[in-house]
Structures are given as C-alpha cells and as structure tokens.
Design a protein around this motif. Structure first.
Motif, PDB file in Angstrom:
ATOM      1  N   LYS A 197       0.876  -1.179   0.000  1.00 25.75           N
ATOM      2  CA  LYS A 197       0.000   0.000   0.000  1.00 25.75           C
ATOM      3  C   LYS A 197       0.908   1.223   0.000  1.00 25.75           C
ATOM      4  N   TYR A 202      -0.895   4.584  -6.510  1.00 28.28           N
ATOM      5  CA  TYR A 202      -1.961   5.560  -6.726  1.00 28.28           C
ATOM      6  C   TYR A 202      -1.552   6.555  -7.810  1.00 28.28           C
ATOM      7  N   GLU A 233      -8.015  -5.519 -10.086  1.00 29.58           N
ATOM      8  CA  GLU A 233      -8.745  -4.778  -9.054  1.00 29.58           C
ATOM      9  C   GLU A 233      -9.715  -3.834  -9.735  1.00 29.58           C
ATOM     10  N   VAL A 260      -8.100  -6.108   3.595  1.00 30.35           N
ATOM     11  CA  VAL A 260      -8.683  -6.648   4.827  1.00 30.35           C
ATOM     12  C   VAL A 260     -10.150  -7.001   4.554  1.00 30.35           C
ATOM     13  N   THR A 261     -10.837  -6.144   3.797  1.00 26.89           N
ATOM     14  CA  THR A 261     -12.237  -6.412   3.467  1.00 26.89           C
ATOM     15  C   THR A 261     -12.338  -7.652   2.577  1.00 26.89           C
ATOM     16  N   THR A 303     -12.172  -0.749   2.598  1.00 28.93           N
ATOM     17  CA  THR A 303     -12.580  -0.143   3.859  1.00 28.93           C
ATOM     18  C   THR A 303     -13.586   0.991   3.675  1.00 28.93           C
TER      19      THR A 303
HETATM   20  C1  LIG Z   1      -6.420  -0.231   0.448  1.00 28.17           C
HETATM   21  C2  LIG Z   1      -6.649  -0.873  -0.868  1.00 28.17           C
HETATM   22  C3  LIG Z   1      -7.622  -1.873  -1.056  1.00 28.17           C
HETATM   23  C4  LIG Z   1      -8.613  -2.293  -0.006  1.00 28.17           C
HETATM   24  O1  LIG Z   1      -8.056  -2.782   1.155  1.00 28.17           O
HETATM   25  P1  LIG Z   1      -8.896  -2.823   2.509  1.00 28.17           P
HETATM   26  O2  LIG Z   1      -7.917  -3.331   3.492  1.00 28.17           O
HETATM   27  O3  LIG Z   1     -10.029  -3.761   2.282  1.00 28.17           O
HETATM   28  O4  LIG Z   1      -9.347  -1.438   2.772  1.00 28.17           O
HETATM   29  C5  LIG Z   1      -7.703  -2.469  -2.311  1.00 28.17           C
HETATM   30  N1  LIG Z   1      -6.895  -2.094  -3.321  1.00 28.17           N
HETATM   31  C6  LIG Z   1      -5.973  -1.127  -3.169  1.00 28.17           C
HETATM   32  C7  LIG Z   1      -5.124  -0.757  -4.331  1.00 28.17           C
HETATM   33  C8  LIG Z   1      -5.811  -0.489  -1.948  1.00 28.17           C
HETATM   34  O5  LIG Z   1      -4.896   0.476  -1.829  1.00 28.17           O
END
Ligand SMILES: *Cc1c(COP(=O)(O)O)cnc(C)c1O
Length: 357
Positions: A197, A202, A233, A260-261, A303
């Motif tokens: 992350k 991004y 994704e 996490v979701t 999330t």
């Molecule tokens: C944060 C994120 C997610 C979702 O992750 P969660 O832990 O479910 O919030 C999915 N894809 C990307 C690219 C992310 O940065």
C-alpha cells in the motif's frame, strides 16, 4: 512504548464540521496527530501525540524524490452501544509492515502501532461522527526523510498518523457503479509494488481514473500488466464476481493489494458454504457472463465502501449491465453482515472488533 501527549490548546482547536454538513472523504482533520522518528542503528524514538500541523522535512528528503512512502487506511466509529471501535486493526498493522519490507523501510511492532491508534482516537473521540455509517478515518503513514539524492533506502523515517471525520459512503443508498475496462494503462505488474500500500500505485492509477471519469464512468477495471487479460482490481478496491453461483476473486500473486475487506468477504462466504475460488479471471469471461447471465453479481471491496456493487462494465465502446444494473443478493448480504458486525448489531464471532474505550 511510552507516548508523550501534548494536547492542543483551547485557542488552537480546529473548527469541527457543522452538524448536517456533508463530510465527504478526506476533507477534515482532527486536532491531534501521532509522530515518531526512526534512525538506522538506533530504531524508533520519541513517540508522541501533538497538535495537528505541518511537518518539517528538508526538500532533499528521499521520499520527495524516490517515493519511499507507505500508508494504511482504517476507521474508528461509534457502535450501537456507544463504544468506540476499530475493525481488524491488527490486519492493517501487519500489512503496513509487509509494505515496509517491500520498500526497504523499517517495521513497527504491531502492538506499538495499535497503541498509537488507540491513544490518538481516544484523545480525538469528539471528532468521531455519531451518524451510522459515518466514521473517523485513520491514516497511518511512513516516509523516508533522510536528506540526500543518492539512490538507496533512506536511513531515517517519519511515521505519522492523522485522522479525520468522513461521511457515510452510501448517503444515497447502495448504488451500483459503472466501470470502464482499462486496456491501455496498468496499475502494477507482478514483481512490482502492487501488493504494497504505497502512494506510487496511486500515482500510476490517476491518469486512467481521470480519463474514465471524463467519459462518465465511476472507476476502471484493472487488467494484468503482462497479458492485459486477467482482472486485478477495480479502482482502489479488490474485485469479486459471482460466476455460475461461485464467488470468484483473483488470487494474491504480487500485483494485487491484499485487502482486509477481501479477507473478511472470503471468510464469511466460506462460512456460509458458498463455493469460493481464488483464481485468475479472464475479462472475457466477465463480459460474456454479464451478457449471458452466468455472471450474476460483481462488486468491489474496501474499507471506505465496504462493498461496492458493479452495475455495468464497459469495454471497447460496448456496455454490458450486470444483474440488470441492480445490486445483487450476495453483495447486499455481505454489506449488511459486515456493517452489522461493525456496529455491534450482529455478534462478532471472529473477534474482529477492538474497543478503544
Ligand atoms: C487499500 C486498498 C484496497 C482495499 O483494502 P482494505 O484493506 O479492504 O481497505 C484495495 N486495493 C488497493 C489498491 C488499496 O490500496
């Protein structure tokens, strides 16, 4: 870890959003932030909570040139019984450490990360909105701060946590989104940073998202970098499909963020005895399935939205609705179950909820 707290003075308190004001996402920040620094050889030092305000780093700080930045995103919220809760925060802390390893950054003990979040949320609990679905968004972040332009891992880091109130994601109901299949740009390649992350992923995604929005779409569906064929994704969420009654999601093989979701969805679906497969999904299977009805649902998970139903996919100028453009039964069941557990209306059998106070 002993956290020093310098509370904000009465006159430096930040104005809270007015009640009834539309909060949106990421527009407001609470009174305090958590900070601590790291130096190679001596480790983390000076964990503290101070008034929210600008950071001071040199213009030669390595993060500004070579992008050593990682972050997390989670929420604190008021459950039905008036307690302040976090949802699976240990998973975010563990993921921050995995992201750190990938970018040659130092890890932070999970217990210390959680202590920082809890103390910060406790201090700024007045900032947590009371509306169901609204929450206090928490953004832990780490950056490389050493001054220098040599290309190598920074020897110094800053870890900070900021928070701020965000509105309910579905203020207008559980609305399906329209998705453009992205065939030109890729978000991440296997072996790259996709499973970390980090801001770099991004940055890579902005141009495609901007072009999709200009064409009237809500987000893009990312395909794999090598074949431009397998689904990865949706926007900044993980993606799920219900294909011939089976819940299918792409496997975690390096280019996909382990949400996490996503894990929560898989856990619940398996308990509900729904057939589940983590396997590569060809975009043609999705488009054909939407057209002939073998694809009955598609949804994103993350999330912010928890579950985000997909109403249509568009590819090469052709738009195919999913489930007649309506949210599917499993999407709604998962959304109700996860938010029900979060707000204390459904028993938390997995010990996913951590109470802050
Ligand atoms: C944060 C994120 C997610 C979702 O992750 P969660 O832990 O479910 O919030 C999915 N894809 C990307 C690219 C992310 O940065």
């Amino acid at each position: 870890m002993k956290i020093t707290v310098t509370p904000v003075s009465e006159e430096r308190r930040r104005p809270k959003p007015r009640s009834g004001e539309k909060l949106g996402f990421g527009n407001h920040f609470s009174d305090h932030m958590f900070l601590m620094e790291y130096t190679q050889g001596t480790g983390w030092r000076d964990p503290r909570i101070v008034p929210y305000g600008p950071l001071s780093i040199p213009p030669s700080a390595m993060v500004l040139h070579y992008g050593q930045e990682i972050f997390e995103g989670l929420k604190a919220y008021y459950a039905g019984d008036g307690s302040v809760c976090l949802f699976r925060p240990d998973k975010n802390a563990e993921r921050l450490n995995r992201s750190a390893s990938r970018l040659c950054m130092p890890e932070i003990p999970v217990a210390d990360q959680l202590a920082a979040l809890r103390e910060l949320v406790r201090l700024d609990r007045e900032w947590i909105p009371r509306t169901r679905g609204a929450s206090l968004y928490i953004r832990p972040t780490m950056i490389g701060t050493e001054a220098g332009l040599g290309v190598r891992p920074s020897a110094e880091y800053l870890f900070f946590v900021i928070t701020g109130p965000v509105g309910a994601y579905y203020a207008r109901g559980f609305e399906p989104v329209r998705i453009l299949v992205e065939e030109r740009y890729v978000r991440a390649a296997r072996g790259g940073l996709g499973e970390a992350k980090t801001g770099a992923n991004y940055a890579a995604s902005l141009l495609a998202a901007k072009a999709a929005k200009a064409k009237g779409f809500d987000q893009v569906l990312w395909l794999d970098a090598e074949h431009r064929r397998f689904v990865e994704e949706v926007g900044t969420m993980n993606i799920f499909f219900v294909l011939r009654g089976e819940l299918v999601t792409p496997p975690l093989e390096g280019s996909i963020l382990p949400g996490v979701t996503r894990d929560t969805v898989l856990t619940l679906a398996r308990e509900w005895k729904i057939p589940v497969a983590e396997r590569p999904v060809d975009v043609d299977e999705v488009l054909r399935g939407a057209a002939d009805g073998t694809l009955s649902e598609a949804f994103g998970s993350g999330t912010a939205a928890v579950i985000s139903p997909v109403g249509a996919f568009s590819c090469r100028g052709r738009e195919v609705p999913v489930n007649g453009g309506r949210a599917g039964d499993l999407s709604m069941r998962l959304y109700r179950e996860i938010t029900g557990i979060q707000y204390g209306e459904i028993a938390d059998r997995h010990r996913w909820i951590q109470r802050v106070e």
